[in-house]
Design a protein around this motif. Structure first.
Motif, short mmCIF file in Angstrom:
data_model
loop_
_atom_site.label_atom_id
_atom_site.label_comp_id
_atom_site.label_asym_id
_atom_site.label_seq_id
_atom_site.Cartn_x
_atom_site.Cartn_y
_atom_site.Cartn_z
N TYR A 109 13.16 -31.15 -5.18
CA TYR A 109 11.62 -31.32 -5.12
C TYR A 109 11.15 -31.36 -6.55
N LEU A 110 11.61 -30.29 -7.39
CA LEU A 110 11.19 -30.26 -8.68
C LEU A 110 11.51 -31.35 -9.56
N VAL A 129 7.14 -38.36 -8.96
CA VAL A 129 6.49 -39.06 -7.87
C VAL A 129 4.89 -38.93 -8.31
N ASP A 130 4.65 -37.74 -8.88
CA ASP A 130 3.05 -37.77 -9.20
C ASP A 130 2.69 -38.34 -10.49
N ARG A 131 3.65 -38.68 -11.39
CA ARG A 131 3.47 -39.13 -12.84
C ARG A 131 2.36 -38.48 -13.37
N ARG A 132 2.75 -37.20 -13.57
CA ARG A 132 2.13 -36.42 -14.29
C ARG A 132 2.89 -35.75 -15.45
N VAL A 166 6.66 -36.61 0.65
CA VAL A 166 5.56 -36.16 1.58
C VAL A 166 4.17 -35.64 1.22
N VAL A 167 4.47 -34.83 0.19
CA VAL A 167 3.14 -34.01 -0.47
C VAL A 167 2.74 -34.51 -1.89
N LYS A 207 -6.91 -38.87 -6.57
CA LYS A 207 -6.86 -37.42 -6.97
C LYS A 207 -6.13 -37.27 -8.34
N ARG A 208 -5.03 -38.18 -8.26
CA ARG A 208 -4.41 -37.94 -9.51
C ARG A 208 -4.98 -38.52 -10.53
#
Length: 228
Positions: A141-142, A148-151, A198-199, A205-206
């Motif tokens: 996940y990490l 996935v979040d592109r942060r 999924v999460v 929001k991003r």
């Protein structure tokens, strides 16, 4: 000269080290998880290891499907629990920092997907227990969360996790090692990948998080009025 009203920016979450801060919630959740594991271990030891059989996943046994939710909390012995405790806490703490709510949902996805993988792929008649599948789920996940979040911060975390844990996790898969469920470890990895998808943070929001500049005071906007 005239001053336009500034656009309020969202207040950053307090990170003052209190239990209400992101770090406080993350630490409390993971300490609580470990406390439950130790409590179950004490009960298991006191009852002659009865939970090892009644709480584990039996491959392809439909009556054992409910044990998908209990098996990560049961360990074969104290050494088994201690081997999982440190990576479980360290990886879990990092995973929980941005959002405790997302962390809880992610953990549930890892447990369910990983448990189903064990139920489907483990050798017939075997009983699988332990939180190592959750450890592998947190790891994958990490690794994927930043992509996935592109942060940018999460991308750096992903790189750091790969460098710090990659070799250890690869050697710990345990393919062909007696007494180690490599099916559980691989299923946990798959569970972490599914959880990252999924999460993940919604795009709108991003973008809002990217645009916000926490810690900077809102700047007053000025304009020049022509002289009359």
């Amino acid at each position: 000269m005239s001053t336009l009203p500034s656009v309020p920016t969202p207040a950053p979450a307090r990170d003052d080290g209190s239990l209400a801060s992101p770090l406080g919630w993350a630490a409390a959740l993971n300490v609580g998880f470990l406390a439950v594991l130790w409590a179950v271990e004490l009960v298991n030891a006191a009852t002659g290891r009865n939970l090892t059989q009644s709480g584990g996943i039996v491959a392809r046994d439909f009556g054992s499907l409910v044990n998908i939710l209990t098996s990560p909390f049961v360990h074969g012995n104290l050494d088994h629990l201690m081997a999982n405790a440190l990576p479980l806490f360290s990886l879990g703490l990092i995973a929980a920092l941005p959002s405790p709510r997302r962390f809880l949902l992610m953990t549930l996805v890892v447990i369910v997907v990983g448990g189903l993988g064990i139920w489907l792929t483990a050798p017939a008649g075997t009983v699988t227990i332990g939180a190592s599948g959750v450890v592998f789920g947190y790891f994958s996940y990490l690794l994927l969360r930043g992509l996935v979040d592109r942060r940018p911060a999460d991308v750096l975390v992903s790189v750091g996790i790969a460098i710090a844990y990659g070799s250890f996790m690869w050697s710990a898969v345990g393919i062909g090692v007696t007494g180690i469920s490599w099916q559980g470890h691989v299923s946990g990895l798959v569970g972490g990948v599914v959880a990252a998808l999924v999460v993940r943070t919604p795009k709108k929001k991003r973008e809002a998080l990217t645009e916000a500049l926490p810690g900077l005071p809102p700047a007053a906007q000025e304009r020049s009025d022509p002289a009359h």
